[in-house]
Design a protein around this motif. Structure first.
Motif, mmCIF file in Angstrom:
data_model
loop_
_atom_site.group_PDB
_atom_site.id
_atom_site.type_symbol
_atom_site.label_atom_id
_atom_site.label_comp_id
_atom_site.label_asym_id
_atom_site.label_seq_id
_atom_site.Cartn_x
_atom_site.Cartn_y
_atom_site.Cartn_z
ATOM 1 N N LEU A 1 -6.830 2.645 3.572
ATOM 2 C CA LEU A 1 -6.148 2.545 5.015
ATOM 3 C C LEU A 1 -5.971 3.969 5.680
ATOM 4 C CD1 LEU A 1 -4.441 0.443 2.933
ATOM 5 C CD2 LEU A 1 -3.603 -0.461 4.889
ATOM 6 N N ASP B 1 -3.977 5.806 9.299
ATOM 7 C CA ASP B 1 -3.029 5.676 10.473
ATOM 8 C C ASP B 1 -3.324 7.029 11.508
ATOM 9 O OD1 ASP B 1 -1.103 5.423 12.314
ATOM 10 O OD2 ASP B 1 0.495 5.433 10.814
ATOM 11 N N ARG C 1 -3.220 4.275 1.540
ATOM 12 C CA ARG C 1 -3.425 5.015 3.055
ATOM 13 C C ARG C 1 -3.646 6.566 2.664
ATOM 14 N NH1 ARG C 1 1.040 5.986 7.638
ATOM 15 N NH2 ARG C 1 1.146 8.013 6.497
ATOM 16 N N GLU D 1 3.483 -2.226 3.910
ATOM 17 C CA GLU D 1 3.769 -0.760 3.566
ATOM 18 C C GLU D 1 4.783 -0.449 2.606
ATOM 19 O OE1 GLU D 1 3.933 3.168 6.236
ATOM 20 O OE2 GLU D 1 4.540 1.444 7.149
ATOM 21 N N HIS E 1 -8.497 -0.708 -1.896
ATOM 22 C CA HIS E 1 -8.382 -0.791 -0.281
ATOM 23 C C HIS E 1 -7.938 0.566 0.020
ATOM 24 C CE1 HIS E 1 -8.829 -5.067 -0.863
ATOM 25 N NE2 HIS E 1 -7.744 -5.230 -1.675
ATOM 26 N N TYR F 1 0.819 -1.206 -0.145
ATOM 27 C CA TYR F 1 -0.035 -0.080 -0.146
ATOM 28 C C TYR F 1 0.828 1.415 0.196
ATOM 29 C CZ TYR F 1 0.583 0.553 5.045
ATOM 30 O OH TYR F 1 1.018 0.748 6.214
ATOM 31 N N GLU G 1 -4.975 2.010 11.557
ATOM 32 C CA GLU G 1 -3.768 1.503 12.264
ATOM 33 C C GLU G 1 -3.345 2.457 13.378
ATOM 34 O OE1 GLU G 1 0.902 2.288 10.798
ATOM 35 O OE2 GLU G 1 -0.780 2.036 9.383
ATOM 36 N N LEU H 1 -12.779 0.126 5.783
ATOM 37 C CA LEU H 1 -11.302 0.395 5.606
ATOM 38 C C LEU H 1 -10.831 -1.152 5.599
ATOM 39 C CD1 LEU H 1 -11.827 3.390 5.945
ATOM 40 C CD2 LEU H 1 -9.913 3.291 7.589
ATOM 41 N N PHE H 2 -9.539 -1.241 4.796
ATOM 42 C CA PHE H 2 -8.809 -2.493 4.923
ATOM 43 C C PHE H 2 -8.245 -2.452 6.663
ATOM 44 C CE2 PHE H 2 -4.869 -4.857 4.806
ATOM 45 C CZ PHE H 2 -4.965 -5.769 3.482
ATOM 46 N N TRP H 3 -7.497 -1.528 7.241
ATOM 47 C CA TRP H 3 -7.562 -1.168 8.436
ATOM 48 C C TRP H 3 -7.403 0.057 9.052
ATOM 49 C CZ3 TRP H 3 -1.942 -3.533 7.511
ATOM 50 C CH2 TRP H 3 -1.075 -2.815 7.559
#
Length: 402
Positions: free
Chosen positions: A208, A210, A147, A339, A206, A120, A236, A232-234
């Motif tokens: 993301l 943070d 992201r 990443e 996807h 990503y 963070e 979201l994919f994640w």
């Protein structure tokens, strides 16, 4: 084969890197990354003054025994300085193994589990409009996962967003700068960002985000719930992970996938997070968590609990670590995503490498060992320059997590 000589190279082609080189009596050498952003010389000294003298004469193939010697034998265990030094040794030894056996490191870790490593990118902007445009730019470059970070109205700066139009690099020359922070403004702003991104680009990419350790668990639970419509994919580092149980609170309030671990150093630092299934992705990295030998233990433990990897891969890690992360990601079964922040041209020249990016994936190449080298003559043109990460304060002046 025996270890004949080892030394540390510190250079700064745009940012500081610490590289360990281990040479054998058969002419084969290996490289390991020992970079610890803002504390580089501490690891360099740890290696030069305490670790390297203990390596001379040892069998470079004895990676397990040497790892245990450096971890258990020091008595003072864990911590980022110790684990980064151990990681550098471990990486260099696996590099030697691959070269001696004329095979890429991923073959020593079990062979290919996939054809490529999905990565990503980082998209950012001073405001939502700029951030959305940057997401689109990275999609056009072929990234399948992005992201997204955006400037926040009322705050002069925030994590993940560069000043001006330069690539984002948080480490700054000189003493630490100070940023201002408002959790309230942030929590109102982020859902607006992802609503715009999804509206513009649909559901296939996807996404993301943070948080960079800046929320309490209940605040993170609120944000995760607000972001659920944008799947979201994640999310963070929503909260500092020293209190592993804090992630239980987040988990109780949202189904948004959670990722953490880039500042953690051992399996013990993520044990409760993984075994209680409070996270979905563990982000411990090759250079700060003890190298291949220890990161493989973390990944294998995580696999028991349906937790996948998402190793940190910012530009505070050298191409040596990036190469290693790609070999690792190719081999382990429970890989999730990697990443990818591209290094600048100077760094790419100092560390020539075989890995490449293509259509959303990265490939480590098939060169023996890690497939990355160090041009020491060129590195000498970029001497170390002191640099620090910023310091963060709330609007009332209280020191806060950066």
């Amino acid at each position: 084969m025996k270890i004949k000589h080892a030394y540390v190279n510190v250079c700064s082609p745009g940012r500081n890197f610490v590289t360990l080189k281990i040479e054998t009596d058969e002419g084969i050498y290996g490289l390991g990354d020992a970079t610890l952003n803002g504390r580089e010389l501490a690891v360099a000294s740890y290696l030069s003054d305490h670790v390297i003298p203990c390596l001379i004469g040892r069998d470079p193939f004895a990676t397990e025994d040497i790892w245990q010697y450096l971890y258990r034998g020091a008595y003072w265990r864990r911590g980022p300085v110790t684990m980064s030094a151990i990681a550098a040794v471990d990486m260099a030894l696996w590099d030697i193994k691959g070269k001696a056996l004329n095979t890429p490191v991923y073959n020593l870790l079990g062979g290919k589990s996939r054809e490529g490593v999905m990565v990503y990118a980082h998209a950012h902007g001073a405001d939502i409009e700029e951030a959305v445009d940057d997401v689109g730019r990275h999609i056009d470059m072929g990234y399948l996962a992005v992201r997204a970070q955006s400037g926040i109205p009322g705050l002069d700066s925030t994590y993940g967003v560069p000043k001006g139009h330069q690539p984002y690099e948080p480490a700054e020359r000189g003493l630490p700068s100070e940023s201002r922070w408002s959790t309230e403004k942030y929590l109102r702003h982020v859902p607006q960002l992802f609503a715009k991104v999804r509206e513009q680009f649909g559901d296939d990419v996807h996404l993301l985000h943070d948080c960079h350790h800046r929320l309490t668990p209940i605040e993170a639970g609120r944000l995760g719930k607000d972001l659920e419509p944008f799947h979201l994919f994640w999310l963070e580092d929503p909260t500092p992970a020293e209190l592993q149980e804090g992630f239980r609170v987040i988990r109780e309030h949202t189904t948004t996938p959670l990722a953490t671990g880039e500042v953690l150093n051992t399996i013990w630092d993520v044990k409760e997070l993984i075994e209680n299934q409070w996270i979905d992705y563990v982000r411990t990295t090759l250079v700060h968590a003890g190298g291949f030998t220890h990161l493989k233990r973390i990944a294998d433990f995580a696999a028991l609990y349906h937790v996948r990897t998402g190793c940190h891969g910012a530009t505070d890690l050298s191409p040596v670590t990036m190469a290693g992360a790609l070999h690792f990601g190719m081999a382990i079964h429970n890989f999730g995503i990697q990443e990818h922040m591209p290094h600048n041209e100077e760094t790419e020249a100092v560390f020539p490498h075989h890995y490449r990016f293509e259509a959303g994936y990265m490939y480590p190449g098939d060169a023996p060992g890690l497939g990355v080298d160090l041009d020491e003559k060129l590195a000498a043109k970029y001497p170390y320059e002191r640099a620090y990460l910023p310091v963060n304060r709330k609007l009332d002046g209280t020191l806060f997590d950066w």
